[in-house]
Design a protein around this motif. Structure first.
Motif, PDB file in Angstrom:
ATOM      1  N   ALA A   1       0.670  -1.215   0.042  1.00  0.00           N
ATOM      2  CA  ALA A   1      -0.056  -0.154   0.152  1.00  0.00           C
ATOM      3  C   ALA A   1       0.685   1.269   0.111  1.00  0.00           C
ATOM      4  O   ALA A   1       0.379   2.459  -0.640  1.00  0.00           O
ATOM      5  N   LEU A   2       2.175   1.356   0.790  1.00  0.00           N
ATOM      6  CA  LEU A   2       2.767   2.344   1.019  1.00  0.00           C
ATOM      7  C   LEU A   2       3.672   2.495  -0.438  1.00  0.00           C
ATOM      8  O   LEU A   2       3.741   3.769  -0.783  1.00  0.00           O
ATOM      9  N   GLY A   3       3.837   1.365  -1.165  1.00  0.00           N
ATOM     10  CA  GLY A   3       4.811   1.566  -2.183  1.00  0.00           C
ATOM     11  C   GLY A   3       3.918   2.066  -3.421  1.00  0.00           C
ATOM     12  O   GLY A   3       4.298   2.388  -4.478  1.00  0.00           O
ATOM     13  N   ALA A   4       2.603   1.989  -3.492  1.00  0.00           N
ATOM     14  CA  ALA A   4       1.686   2.306  -4.267  1.00  0.00           C
ATOM     15  C   ALA A   4       1.797   3.959  -4.538  1.00  0.00           C
ATOM     16  O   ALA A   4       1.106   4.400  -5.408  1.00  0.00           O
ATOM     17  N   ILE A   5       2.089   4.669  -3.448  1.00  0.00           N
ATOM     18  CA  ILE A   5       2.004   5.926  -3.410  1.00  0.00           C
ATOM     19  C   ILE A   5       3.089   6.660  -4.149  1.00  0.00           C
ATOM     20  O   ILE A   5       4.272   6.170  -3.911  1.00  0.00           O
ATOM     21  N   ASP A   6       2.580   7.562  -5.046  1.00  0.00           N
ATOM     22  CA  ASP A   6       3.736   8.213  -5.960  1.00  0.00           C
ATOM     23  C   ASP A   6       3.440   9.652  -6.009  1.00  0.00           C
ATOM     24  O   ASP A   6       2.337  10.059  -6.641  1.00  0.00           O
ATOM     25  N   LEU A   7       3.877  10.490  -5.040  1.00  0.00           N
ATOM     26  CA  LEU A   7       3.631  11.949  -5.085  1.00  0.00           C
ATOM     27  C   LEU A   7       3.973  12.555  -6.173  1.00  0.00           C
ATOM     28  O   LEU A   7       3.278  13.638  -6.644  1.00  0.00           O
ATOM     29  N   THR A   8       4.742  12.103  -7.103  1.00  0.00           N
ATOM     30  CA  THR A   8       5.031  13.143  -8.523  1.00  0.00           C
ATOM     31  C   THR A   8       4.027  12.791  -9.458  1.00  0.00           C
ATOM     32  O   THR A   8       3.924  13.618 -10.296  1.00  0.00           O
ATOM     33  N   THR A   9       3.285  11.428  -9.334  1.00  0.00           N
ATOM     34  CA  THR A   9       2.022  11.623 -10.302  1.00  0.00           C
ATOM     35  C   THR A   9       0.531  11.630  -9.551  1.00  0.00           C
ATOM     36  O   THR A   9      -0.374  11.473 -10.055  1.00  0.00           O
ATOM     37  N   SER A  10       0.627  11.989  -8.244  1.00  0.00           N
ATOM     38  CA  SER A  10      -0.648  12.033  -7.594  1.00  0.00           C
ATOM     39  C   SER A  10      -1.405  13.219  -7.807  1.00  0.00           C
ATOM     40  O   SER A  10      -0.985  14.294  -8.061  1.00  0.00           O
ATOM     41  N   THR A  11      -2.590  12.939  -7.960  1.00  0.00           N
ATOM     42  CA  THR A  11      -3.713  13.972  -8.213  1.00  0.00           C
ATOM     43  C   THR A  11      -4.240  14.316  -6.969  1.00  0.00           C
ATOM     44  O   THR A  11      -5.287  15.372  -6.803  1.00  0.00           O
ATOM     45  N   ASP A  12      -4.159  13.798  -5.792  1.00  0.00           N
ATOM     46  CA  ASP A  12      -4.728  14.084  -4.304  1.00  0.00           C
ATOM     47  C   ASP A  12      -3.668  13.572  -3.356  1.00  0.00           C
ATOM     48  O   ASP A  12      -3.692  12.402  -2.725  1.00  0.00           O
ATOM     49  N   LEU A  13      -3.003  14.637  -2.878  1.00  0.00           N
ATOM     50  CA  LEU A  13      -1.893  14.362  -1.780  1.00  0.00           C
ATOM     51  C   LEU A  13      -2.673  14.023  -0.651  1.00  0.00           C
ATOM     52  O   LEU A  13      -2.127  13.340   0.240  1.00  0.00           O
ATOM     53  N   GLU A  14      -3.828  14.715  -0.303  1.00  0.00           N
ATOM     54  CA  GLU A  14      -4.477  14.607   1.056  1.00  0.00           C
ATOM     55  C   GLU A  14      -4.790  13.225   1.266  1.00  0.00           C
ATOM     56  O   GLU A  14      -4.858  12.451   2.049  1.00  0.00           O
ATOM     57  N   ALA A  15      -5.495  12.385   0.067  1.00  0.00           N
ATOM     58  CA  ALA A  15      -5.633  10.996  -0.002  1.00  0.00           C
ATOM     59  C   ALA A  15      -4.549  10.334   0.330  1.00  0.00           C
ATOM     60  O   ALA A  15      -4.648   9.168   0.944  1.00  0.00           O
ATOM     61  N   ASP A  16      -3.408  10.505  -0.351  1.00  0.00           N
ATOM     62  CA  ASP A  16      -2.061   9.756   0.094  1.00  0.00           C
ATOM     63  C   ASP A  16      -1.685   9.772   1.580  1.00  0.00           C
ATOM     64  O   ASP A  16      -1.399   8.793   2.030  1.00  0.00           O
ATOM     65  N   LEU A  17      -1.866  10.941   2.156  1.00  0.00           N
ATOM     66  CA  LEU A  17      -1.717  11.245   3.581  1.00  0.00           C
ATOM     67  C   LEU A  17      -2.558  10.225   4.444  1.00  0.00           C
ATOM     68  O   LEU A  17      -2.238   9.542   5.338  1.00  0.00           O
ATOM     69  N   VAL A  18      -3.913  10.084   3.850  1.00  0.00           N
ATOM     70  CA  VAL A  18      -4.888   9.404   4.792  1.00  0.00           C
ATOM     71  C   VAL A  18      -4.609   8.015   4.521  1.00  0.00           C
ATOM     72  O   VAL A  18      -4.288   6.910   5.531  1.00  0.00           O
ATOM     73  N   THR A  19      -3.967   7.463   3.247  1.00  0.00           N
ATOM     74  CA  THR A  19      -3.498   6.028   3.017  1.00  0.00           C
ATOM     75  C   THR A  19      -2.460   5.539   3.981  1.00  0.00           C
ATOM     76  O   THR A  19      -2.312   4.640   4.671  1.00  0.00           O
ATOM     77  N   ALA A  20      -1.444   6.778   3.930  1.00  0.00           N
ATOM     78  CA  ALA A  20      -0.369   6.553   4.806  1.00  0.00           C
ATOM     79  C   ALA A  20      -0.525   6.480   6.163  1.00  0.00           C
ATOM     80  O   ALA A  20       0.108   5.432   6.957  1.00  0.00           O
ATOM     81  N   GLU A  21      -1.390   6.997   6.782  1.00  0.00           N
ATOM     82  CA  GLU A  21      -1.868   7.076   8.284  1.00  0.00           C
ATOM     83  C   GLU A  21      -2.702   5.976   8.459  1.00  0.00           C
ATOM     84  O   GLU A  21      -2.369   5.288   9.469  1.00  0.00           O
ATOM     85  N   ALA A  22      -3.402   5.271   7.522  1.00  0.00           N
ATOM     86  CA  ALA A  22      -4.279   4.081   7.708  1.00  0.00           C
ATOM     87  C   ALA A  22      -3.012   2.907   7.706  1.00  0.00           C
ATOM     88  O   ALA A  22      -3.309   2.142   8.509  1.00  0.00           O
ATOM     89  N   GLN A  23      -2.225   3.063   7.082  1.00  0.00           N
ATOM     90  CA  GLN A  23      -0.959   1.879   7.052  1.00  0.00           C
ATOM     91  C   GLN A  23      -0.109   1.994   8.294  1.00  0.00           C
ATOM     92  O   GLN A  23       0.438   0.813   8.883  1.00  0.00           O
ATOM     93  N   LEU A  24       0.189   3.289   8.726  1.00  0.00           N
ATOM     94  CA  LEU A  24       0.671   3.241  10.010  1.00  0.00           C
ATOM     95  C   LEU A  24      -0.061   2.656  11.098  1.00  0.00           C
ATOM     96  O   LEU A  24       0.224   2.138  12.027  1.00  0.00           O
ATOM     97  N   SER A  25      -1.327   2.811  11.144  1.00  0.00           N
ATOM     98  CA  SER A  25      -2.299   2.291  11.942  1.00  0.00           C
ATOM     99  C   SER A  25      -2.383   1.035  12.101  1.00  0.00           C
ATOM    100  O   SER A  25      -2.223   0.143  13.173  1.00  0.00           O
ATOM    101  N   ASN A  26      -2.244   0.236  10.805  1.00  0.00           N
ATOM    102  CA  ASN A  26      -2.257  -1.142  10.599  1.00  0.00           C
ATOM    103  C   ASN A  26      -1.039  -1.621  11.322  1.00  0.00           C
ATOM    104  O   ASN A  26      -0.888  -2.767  11.827  1.00  0.00           O
ATOM    105  N   ALA A  27       0.082  -0.955  11.180  1.00  0.00           N
ATOM    106  CA  ALA A  27       1.700  -1.479  11.684  1.00  0.00           C
ATOM    107  C   ALA A  27       1.664  -1.297  12.885  1.00  0.00           C
ATOM    108  O   ALA A  27       2.030  -2.424  13.819  1.00  0.00           O
ATOM    109  N   ILE A  28       0.961  -0.314  13.667  1.00  0.00           N
ATOM    110  CA  ILE A  28       0.922  -0.134  15.158  1.00  0.00           C
ATOM    111  C   ILE A  28       0.179  -1.551  15.655  1.00  0.00           C
ATOM    112  O   ILE A  28       0.491  -1.945  16.752  1.00  0.00           O
ATOM    113  N   THR A  29      -1.088  -1.685  14.969  1.00  0.00           N
ATOM    114  CA  THR A  29      -1.835  -2.857  15.439  1.00  0.00           C
ATOM    115  C   THR A  29      -1.228  -4.022  15.478  1.00  0.00           C
ATOM    116  O   THR A  29      -1.287  -4.978  16.165  1.00  0.00           O
ATOM    117  N   ALA A  30      -0.611  -4.283  14.220  1.00  0.00           N
ATOM    118  CA  ALA A  30       0.248  -5.496  14.193  1.00  0.00           C
ATOM    119  C   ALA A  30       1.391  -5.551  15.244  1.00  0.00           C
ATOM    120  O   ALA A  30       1.468  -6.880  15.776  1.00  0.00           O
TER     121      ALA A  30
END
Length: 274
Positions: free
Chosen positions: A172-201
């Motif tokens: 999920a994190l590897g899929a984020i590409d800021l250079t081609t992204s059209t929604d940086l805020e959505a990328d931040l939401v995705t990154a934060e969700a994966q951080l939450s998953n890592a904390i849970t794990a």
């Protein structure tokens, strides 16, 4: 009345000597083996109980060895999850930084790619003896934690825990590409969700590790208790046996002398015919 055909005194002395020798042999055996009960003939009930308890102690010890291996696997996985958590936190911070204006997104993306590579390395190295608890879909893991005897029946006891899927976080994190992204805020939401998953794990694996360590400590104490119980039932009291051994040795000497005296008694009858 004295008789040259039947020496009653010698017979009594011989019986006494035989009894003393039997007791001496038994005491010497207990001193040599350190056991008061070494076979079923000594005490059938205690012998049966002690042998069962010895078997249980051995099984608990073997189970604990397997539990230790599993605990090591979980500890390794937990370390990997905590590393991924830290890297995911750094990743999220860099994505948050990219939300500002005038940011060189290509430079930030280079940092993100490096963090994803580090996450991949951490995941691939978080195995113990080939036991992988961090890659692939999460699955229920069953661990034998001991044995139980109840009402004549025998069974094993188990506990379960879930493996974790850190690879999904990497993907999920590897899929984020800021250079081609059209929604940086959505990328931040995705990154934060994966951080939450890592904390849970990491938290889940930490709880499992603590639970397994507690069970391992319990099994160690239980094995010690069983061994002490067996010892109390079958081990010889060496102080008492030492004193008994000396007493038997003195009795043996006296019984031997008594038998010698009794055997010489018929000889005194010859003086009556001189």
């Amino acid at each position: 009345m004295s008789s040259i055909l039947t020496n009653t005194s010698a017979m009594n002395a011989l019986q006494t000597l035989n009894m003393v020798n039997k007791g001496l042999n038994e005491t010497q055996n207990r001193v040599a083996t350190g056991l008061q009960i070494s076979s079923g003939k000594d005490n059938a009930a205690y012998f049966a109980i002690s042998e069962t308890m010895k078997g249980d102690s051995g099984m608990f010890d073997a189970v604990n060895e397997g539990l230790t291996s599993t605990t090591n696997s979980v500890a390794t996985a937990r370390l990997g999850a905590e590393t991924v958590q830290e890297l995911a936190s750094d990743f999220t911070e860099r994505v948050a930084f990219a939300q500002g204006s005038g940011i060189d997104l290509a430079e930030v993306q280079s940092e993100l790619d490096s963090l994803v590579d580090q996450i991949g390395s951490a995941i691939s190295q978080s195995t113990f003896n080939g036991d992988d608890l961090v890659s692939g879909a999460a699955a229920t893991q069953t661990v034998v934690t001991g044995i139980t005897r109840s009402g004549g029946s025998f069974a094993t006891t188990t506990t379960t825990f879930q493996s974790v899927d850190l690879s999904a976080i990497e993907t999920a994190l590897g899929a984020i590409d800021l250079t081609t992204s059209t929604d940086l805020e959505a990328d931040l939401v995705t990154a934060e969700a994966q951080l939450s998953n890592a904390i849970t794990a990491a938290t889940s694996l930490g709880v499992t590790e603590s639970k397994l360590e507690g069970q391992s400590e319990f099994l160690s104490s239980l094995t010690d208790t069983l061994d002490q119980g067996v010892s109390a039932m079958v081990d010889a009291d060496m102080e008492s046996e030492a004193a008994r051994l000396q007493a038997y040795q003195v009795q043996q000497q006296l019984a031997t002398q008594s038998l010698s005296i009794a055997n010489s008694s018929p000889q005194s009858l010859l003086s009556l015919f001189r």
